[in-house]
Design an enzyme around this catalytic site. Structure first.
Site, PDB file in Angstrom:
ATOM      1  N   GLY A  45      56.050  20.392  35.759  1.00 55.91           N
ATOM      2  CA  GLY A  45      57.026  20.780  34.744  1.00 55.91           C
ATOM      3  C   GLY A  45      58.441  20.338  35.084  1.00 55.91           C
ATOM      4  N   ASN A  46      58.630  19.844  36.294  1.00 55.15           N
ATOM      5  CA  ASN A  46      59.941  19.353  36.699  1.00 55.15           C
ATOM      6  C   ASN A  46      60.041  17.883  36.308  1.00 55.15           C
ATOM      7  OD1 ASN A  46      62.111  18.232  38.444  1.00 55.15           O
ATOM      8  ND2 ASN A  46      62.124  20.302  39.296  1.00 55.15           N
ATOM      9  N   ALA A  47      61.134  17.510  35.680  1.00 56.17           N
ATOM     10  CA  ALA A  47      61.297  16.145  35.156  1.00 56.17           C
ATOM     11  C   ALA A  47      61.846  15.164  36.190  1.00 56.17           C
ATOM     12  CB  ALA A  47      62.216  16.168  33.937  1.00 56.17           C
ATOM     13  N   SER A 148      66.842  18.935  36.912  1.00 55.62           N
ATOM     14  CA  SER A 148      65.576  18.360  36.444  1.00 55.62           C
ATOM     15  C   SER A 148      64.518  19.437  36.235  1.00 55.62           C
ATOM     16  CB  SER A 148      65.067  17.320  37.450  1.00 55.62           C
ATOM     17  OG  SER A 148      64.768  17.927  38.696  1.00 55.62           O
TER      18      SER A 148
END
Length: 172
Positions: A45-47, A148
């Site tokens: 889920g972290n970009a 992010s």
């Protein structure tokens, strides 16, 4: 400020840098999924891997094995580390960080001969990192980036990417 008695002590990873590093990208402290995997930004889920892949022109970066992702960062002269060495934290949110032990960022950055910029991934990393680098602002460009983290959903990915692209100029 003391954390809850059950808040475990979390310890960050070793830096991903070499003598050619031009941009040092700093987070706060790895989250639960990253700590469990032993990898920076392991939470899908972290970009982070998407953002940095787009900045570097390596759009498939997230799909690569972790060691190849790190090699790609280094080949582009990008380093990775955290402003916090260890802290007590329940869960993964930066707001839950207590009893933090910070790095000596100025001393560490001074060991990187080609360093041009230090970029902070998120508000807490920027606040803590800038405090640690007080008096050193003229040595390197200091760049505050939107987090992010998937928890920072108030800003669209495209808007985050537009801000993250500014680090590319320091990698040339």
């Amino acid at each position: 400020m003391a954390g809850p008695p059950d808040a475990p002590l979390k310890t960050s990873f070793a830096p991903i840098v070499d003598a050619r590093t031009r941009v040092l990208l700093l987070g706060t402290l790895p989250g639960e999924k990253s700590l469990a995997a032993g990898e920076y930004y392991a939470n899908p889920g972290n970009a982070f891997w998407w953002l940095i892949g787009e900045v570097l022109g390596e759009s498939d970066l997230r799909s690569r094995p972790y060691d190849l992702r790190l090699n790609t960062l280094q080949s582009h002269r990008l380093g990775l580390w955290d402003v916090i060495e260890s802290a007590r934290r329940q869960g993964s949110l930066d707001t839950a960080i207590r009893e933090a032990t910070h790095r000596d960022l100025a001393a560490f950055a001074s060991t990187l001969p080609d360093l041009r910029a230090i970029a902070f991934n998120g508000g807490k990393a920027a606040r803590d990192g800038r405090r640690q680098l007080a008096g050193q602002e003229g040595r390197w460009a200091l760049i505050d980036l939107p987090s992010s983290s998937g928890a920072h959903a108030a800003m669209a990915r495209a808007d985050k990417l537009a801000r993250w692209r500014q680090i590319a100029a320091y990698l040339q």
